[in-house]
Design an enzyme around this catalytic site. Structure first.
Site: not given
Ligand code: 5RP
Length: 231
Positions: A30, A85, A96, A99, A105
């Site tokens: 996000s 992160a 990380k 998502g 990444e």
């Molecule tokens: C995806 C990630 C994202 O950077 C992490 O989950 C943070 O997500 P968000 O910005 O939605 O809080 O590592 O694999």
């Protein structure tokens, strides 16, 4: 102020690291989406950059905004990656993979000269691990891989649920590279460096969500703006 507004403050500061002609890595999640939207606006006003996305989702968002995209095959060295992160500590170690894009990444961040992390103040922790550590495993033999992960954790005094991530109901979540993710509820990763080394030695582990000595700068959005944590 809402979490999204804090994330946007971090993203606005991240835009200052972007210079014309740069080769950029685009994160996933996000916060990364907010950054991609801001970048799209600059591109439409003439900013000349070329980007490698870290997921199909980020690819589709960036392509829809008219951002020029390439691949690491065509452009194996990048100037800057901007990514979110799930947790970070004072040593700029990250968790990380919330998502599900941790493998791409990490590859993209390691191919970049600089990694700028966009976060909000809720993700700053003293000890990593409240956020379950995602570990990407190859589906072949995954039951054995999970036992090996449990043994590594136990040898370091950690236990806790190791949970197969599901996309809906009972279907395992598939990463963009066709692997599965186990979310490890270890609660406190007191020795993240040793844990990372031990996890890397398990054959079925493709990658884990600990990013160590990769992030150069963390931009922490708050209600006033954003502040910076640097190595
Ligand atoms: C995806 C990630 C994202 O950077 C992490 O989950 C943070 O997500 P968000 O910005 O939605 O809080 O590592 O694999």
């Amino acid at each position: 102020m809402s979490p999204d507004e804090k994330k946007k403050n971090a993203c606005l500061l991240a835009m200052e690291y972007v210079k014309p002609g740069m080769r950029l890595g685009l994160g996933t999640g996000s916060t990364a989406n907010i950054f991609i939207e801001l970048l799209g606006r600059q591109v439409n006003q003439g900013l000349d950059v070329v980007c490698v996305p870290t997921s199909v989702a980020s690819h589709d968002l960036a392509a829809g905004l008219g951002i020029a995209l390439t691949t690491l095959e065509q452009c194996p060295q990048l100037d800057l990656t901007v990514d979110g992160a799930d947790e970070f500590d004072d040593d700029l170690i990250l968790i990380k993979g919330g998502g599900g894009a941790l493998l791409r990444e990490k590859i993209v961040a390691k191919a970049s000269q600089t990694m700028v992390v966009i976060t909000d103040d809720s993700k700053h922790v003293d000890v990593l691990g409240k956020f379950p550590l995602p570990i990407e495993v190859i589906p072949f033999g995954e039951a054995s891989t999970v036992i090996a992960i449990e043994k590594v954790a136990a040898s370091m005094g950690m236990k806790g649920r190791i949970e197969l991530r599901k996309s809906d109901g009972n279907t395992p979540f598939n990463t963009d590279s066709g692997n599965h993710i186990y979310d490890c509820h270890f609660e406190a990763l007191k020795q993240p460096r040793q844990l990372a080394t031990a996890l890397n030695a398990i054959p079925g582990v493709v990658e884990h969500g600990l990013f160590i000595d990769i992030a150069n700068v963390i931009l922490i959005g708050n209600s006033e703006g954003a502040h910076t944590l640097e190595r």
